[in-house]
Design a protein around this motif. Structure first.
Motif, PDB file in Angstrom:
ATOM      1  N   MET A 139       0.817  -1.216   0.000  1.00  9.67           N
ATOM      2  CA  MET A 139       0.000   0.000   0.000  1.00  9.67           C
ATOM      3  C   MET A 139       0.851   1.267   0.000  1.00  9.67           C
ATOM      4  O   MET A 139       0.544   2.230  -0.700  1.00  9.67           O
ATOM      5  CB  MET A 139      -0.960  -0.020   1.186  1.00  9.67           C
ATOM      6  CG  MET A 139      -2.118  -0.995   0.995  1.00  9.67           C
ATOM      7  SD  MET A 139      -3.366  -0.906   2.290  1.00  9.67           S
ATOM      8  CE  MET A 139      -2.532  -1.789   3.601  1.00  9.67           C
ATOM      9  N   ARG A 140       1.944   1.270   0.755  1.00 11.26           N
ATOM     10  CA  ARG A 140       2.756   2.490   0.863  1.00 11.26           C
ATOM     11  C   ARG A 140       3.753   2.620  -0.299  1.00 11.26           C
ATOM     12  O   ARG A 140       3.828   3.664  -0.942  1.00 11.26           O
ATOM     13  CB  ARG A 140       3.515   2.489   2.200  1.00 11.26           C
ATOM     14  CG  ARG A 140       2.633   2.553   3.418  1.00 11.26           C
ATOM     15  CD  ARG A 140       2.049   3.957   3.640  1.00 11.26           C
ATOM     16  NE  ARG A 140       3.084   4.851   4.148  1.00 11.26           N
ATOM     17  CZ  ARG A 140       3.499   5.963   3.518  1.00 11.26           C
ATOM     18  NH1 ARG A 140       2.973   6.308   2.370  1.00 11.26           N
ATOM     19  NH2 ARG A 140       4.436   6.722   4.051  1.00 11.26           N
ATOM     20  N   ASP A 141       4.527   1.558  -0.582  1.00  7.62           N
ATOM     21  CA  ASP A 141       5.615   1.677  -1.554  1.00  7.62           C
ATOM     22  C   ASP A 141       5.199   1.336  -2.981  1.00  7.62           C
ATOM     23  O   ASP A 141       5.853   1.768  -3.929  1.00  7.62           O
ATOM     24  CB  ASP A 141       6.782   0.779  -1.144  1.00  7.62           C
ATOM     25  CG  ASP A 141       7.592   1.372   0.001  1.00  7.62           C
ATOM     26  OD1 ASP A 141       7.324   2.530   0.373  1.00  7.62           O
ATOM     27  OD2 ASP A 141       8.483   0.678   0.523  1.00  7.62           O
ATOM     28  N   VAL A 142       4.138   0.533  -3.137  1.00  6.74           N
ATOM     29  CA  VAL A 142       3.692   0.173  -4.481  1.00  6.74           C
ATOM     30  C   VAL A 142       2.565   1.095  -4.939  1.00  6.74           C
ATOM     31  O   VAL A 142       2.634   1.702  -6.009  1.00  6.74           O
ATOM     32  CB  VAL A 142       3.237  -1.303  -4.538  1.00  6.74           C
ATOM     33  CG1 VAL A 142       2.664  -1.637  -5.918  1.00  6.74           C
ATOM     34  CG2 VAL A 142       4.403  -2.230  -4.218  1.00  6.74           C
ATOM     35  N   LEU A 143       1.529   1.217  -4.123  1.00 10.64           N
ATOM     36  CA  LEU A 143       0.365   2.011  -4.507  1.00 10.64           C
ATOM     37  C   LEU A 143       0.474   3.475  -4.105  1.00 10.64           C
ATOM     38  O   LEU A 143      -0.273   4.308  -4.609  1.00 10.64           O
ATOM     39  CB  LEU A 143      -0.903   1.398  -3.888  1.00 10.64           C
ATOM     40  CG  LEU A 143      -1.213  -0.037  -4.318  1.00 10.64           C
ATOM     41  CD1 LEU A 143      -2.414  -0.573  -3.551  1.00 10.64           C
ATOM     42  CD2 LEU A 143      -1.464  -0.116  -5.820  1.00 10.64           C
ATOM     43  N   GLY A 144       1.408   3.774  -3.198  1.00 11.82           N
ATOM     44  CA  GLY A 144       1.599   5.159  -2.793  1.00 11.82           C
ATOM     45  C   GLY A 144       0.521   5.725  -1.894  1.00 11.82           C
ATOM     46  O   GLY A 144       0.280   6.935  -1.893  1.00 11.82           O
ATOM     47  N   TRP A 145      -0.122   4.864  -1.113  1.00  7.15           N
ATOM     48  CA  TRP A 145      -1.165   5.337  -0.209  1.00  7.15           C
ATOM     49  C   TRP A 145      -0.548   6.124   0.951  1.00  7.15           C
ATOM     50  O   TRP A 145       0.547   5.790   1.422  1.00  7.15           O
ATOM     51  CB  TRP A 145      -1.936   4.154   0.361  1.00  7.15           C
ATOM     52  CG  TRP A 145      -2.959   3.586  -0.568  1.00  7.15           C
ATOM     53  CD1 TRP A 145      -2.904   3.531  -1.935  1.00  7.15           C
ATOM     54  CD2 TRP A 145      -4.182   2.954  -0.192  1.00  7.15           C
ATOM     55  NE1 TRP A 145      -4.010   2.905  -2.426  1.00  7.15           N
ATOM     56  CE2 TRP A 145      -4.816   2.533  -1.388  1.00  7.15           C
ATOM     57  CE3 TRP A 145      -4.793   2.678   1.027  1.00  7.15           C
ATOM     58  CZ2 TRP A 145      -6.053   1.883  -1.389  1.00  7.15           C
ATOM     59  CZ3 TRP A 145      -6.018   2.031   1.022  1.00  7.15           C
ATOM     60  CH2 TRP A 145      -6.636   1.639  -0.168  1.00  7.15           C
ATOM     61  N   PRO A 146      -1.241   7.116   1.471  1.00  5.43           N
ATOM     62  CA  PRO A 146      -0.777   7.810   2.676  1.00  5.43           C
ATOM     63  C   PRO A 146      -0.766   6.873   3.880  1.00  5.43           C
ATOM     64  O   PRO A 146      -1.522   5.886   3.926  1.00  5.43           O
ATOM     65  CB  PRO A 146      -1.815   8.929   2.864  1.00  5.43           C
ATOM     66  CG  PRO A 146      -2.518   9.048   1.554  1.00  5.43           C
ATOM     67  CD  PRO A 146      -2.485   7.691   0.930  1.00  5.43           C
ATOM     68  N   ALA A 147       0.072   7.188   4.857  1.00  9.12           N
ATOM     69  CA  ALA A 147       0.170   6.350   6.057  1.00  9.12           C
ATOM     70  C   ALA A 147      -1.156   6.281   6.802  1.00  9.12           C
ATOM     71  O   ALA A 147      -1.537   5.227   7.315  1.00  9.12           O
ATOM     72  CB  ALA A 147       1.266   6.893   6.971  1.00  9.12           C
ATOM     73  N   ALA A 148      -1.890   7.407   6.841  1.00  8.88           N
ATOM     74  CA  ALA A 148      -3.163   7.433   7.576  1.00  8.88           C
ATOM     75  C   ALA A 148      -4.190   6.509   6.935  1.00  8.88           C
ATOM     76  O   ALA A 148      -4.926   5.794   7.637  1.00  8.88           O
ATOM     77  CB  ALA A 148      -3.700   8.860   7.632  1.00  8.88           C
ATOM     78  N   GLU A 149      -4.236   6.491   5.602  1.00  8.18           N
ATOM     79  CA  GLU A 149      -5.194   5.636   4.909  1.00  8.18           C
ATOM     80  C   GLU A 149      -4.811   4.166   5.073  1.00  8.18           C
ATOM     81  O   GLU A 149      -5.678   3.292   5.242  1.00  8.18           O
ATOM     82  CB  GLU A 149      -5.242   6.020   3.430  1.00  8.18           C
ATOM     83  CG  GLU A 149      -6.508   5.572   2.736  1.00  8.18           C
ATOM     84  CD  GLU A 149      -6.691   6.247   1.393  1.00  8.18           C
ATOM     85  OE1 GLU A 149      -7.694   5.954   0.728  1.00  8.18           O
ATOM     86  OE2 GLU A 149      -5.826   7.067   1.003  1.00  8.18           O
TER      87      GLU A 149
END
Length: 312
Positions: A139-149
């Motif tokens: 979610m963080r490094d592949v999709l680039g989601w924010p930490a909160a999400e």
């Protein structure tokens, strides 16, 4: 929202959700099943979508949790080696056809099918992570989601997400090949030429030409059987009896294709006395500096997902 309208909206994201589930699970077959489970859960929970997030992000939340549930089940508990990742150690690893990755690439985010996060080396490496760390990395490094999400999906807090991300990155560095940072993010002419020559050498049962294509330190692995052949000579010793000599299996046909954004070959053989070519295996190649560095050989039952025939 009625069922038809919901199905139309959800169908737009089917292909990229399948890629997401594939990264989580490492298995194309299991990813197919989990996409169906995701869409079923989404229909049942459709009222919860209102006002919380975009429809796409909402579906990703459901898919992630469906994968976490599947990975927590007793059938999905898997023993992993502490040694650096090799394809053979991930017995459930399966290839993903590029023709289906291309469908996912039509979505809103090119990161969904970025080569460096869909190649087999990356897929094998992230299977060594605890499942929640794996979800955070994706979610963080592949999709680039924010930490909160990301924290909301995993029902935790931002500090925990940051900790899992840091530990996950450290673990991945130990499992990913050291030279990976130098790999091209795009298929180059070297790969296409090596693929062409590999097909020709296979069909001609030409061991000398195959030897020229292999790096001296090449490796062949065969999930789910756990077989590993280290070095060019060991690979050629394996191939020799089936390609040439008195024990040769017969006439070979090799069909070029692409899997996980890597060159691949579907191998068929027509044995002596038979009329048709039947499938033997599927080879996915890793090419470095114009030569084959790794061959991951899969069961022929997976050819169906590539749209290939059961016989030629």
């Amino acid at each position: 929202m009625d069922e038809a309208a919901f199905a139309e909206m959800a169908e737009r994201y089917r292909h990229e959700l399948r890629v997401h589930c594939y990264r989580m699970l490492g298995s194309f077959t299991d990813a197919e099943d989990l996409v169906q489970e995701t869409l079923l859960r989404a229909w049942r929970k459709r009222e919860s979508c209102e006002g919380r997030s975009t429809f796409r992000a909402w579906l990703y939340r459901i898919a992630t949790n469906a994968c976490l549930d599947a990975l927590a089940g007793p059938v999905r508990q898997r023993e992993m080696s502490a040694a650096p990742a090799m394809m053979a150690e991930v017995s459930w690893l399966e290839p993903f056809p590029d023709r289906l990755l291309d469908l996912a690439a039509d979505g809103p985010d090119a990161a969904v099918v970025a080569r460096e996060t869909i190649e087999l080396a990356f897929l094998a490496a992230i299977q060594h992570l605890p499942v929640r760390q794996r979800a955070v990395i994706i979610m963080r490094d592949v999709l680039g989601w924010p930490a909160a999400e990301t924290a909301e999906v995993l029902e935790t807090n931002v500090a925990a997400v940051k900790g899992m991300l840091q530990r996950g990155r450290m673990t991945l560095r130990a499992y990913l090949p050291r030279e990976r940072a130098e790999w091209s993010a795009q298929a180059g002419p070297d790969e296409r030429e090596v693929l062409r020559r590999y097909v020709e050498a296979n069909e001609r049962s030409d061991l000398a030409r195959l030897k020229e294509l292999l790096r001296e330190d090449a490796r062949q692995t065969m999930p789910p059987h756990g077989l590993v052949y280290e070095g060019r000579e060991a690979i050629l010793e394996l191939w020799g009896p089936v390609l040439a000599g008195d024990a040769a299996w017969g006439e070979w046909r090799s069909l070029p294709l692409w899997a996980n954004r890597q060159p691949a070959v579907a191998n068929y053989v027509r044995r002596v006395g038979e009329e048709r070519f039947t499938p033997v295996n599927l080879d996915v190649l890793a090419v470095r500096d114009g030569r084959i560095a790794e061959i991951t050989t899969f069961d022929p039952r997976l050819l169906e997902s590539f749209g290939l025939p059961a016989a030629l």
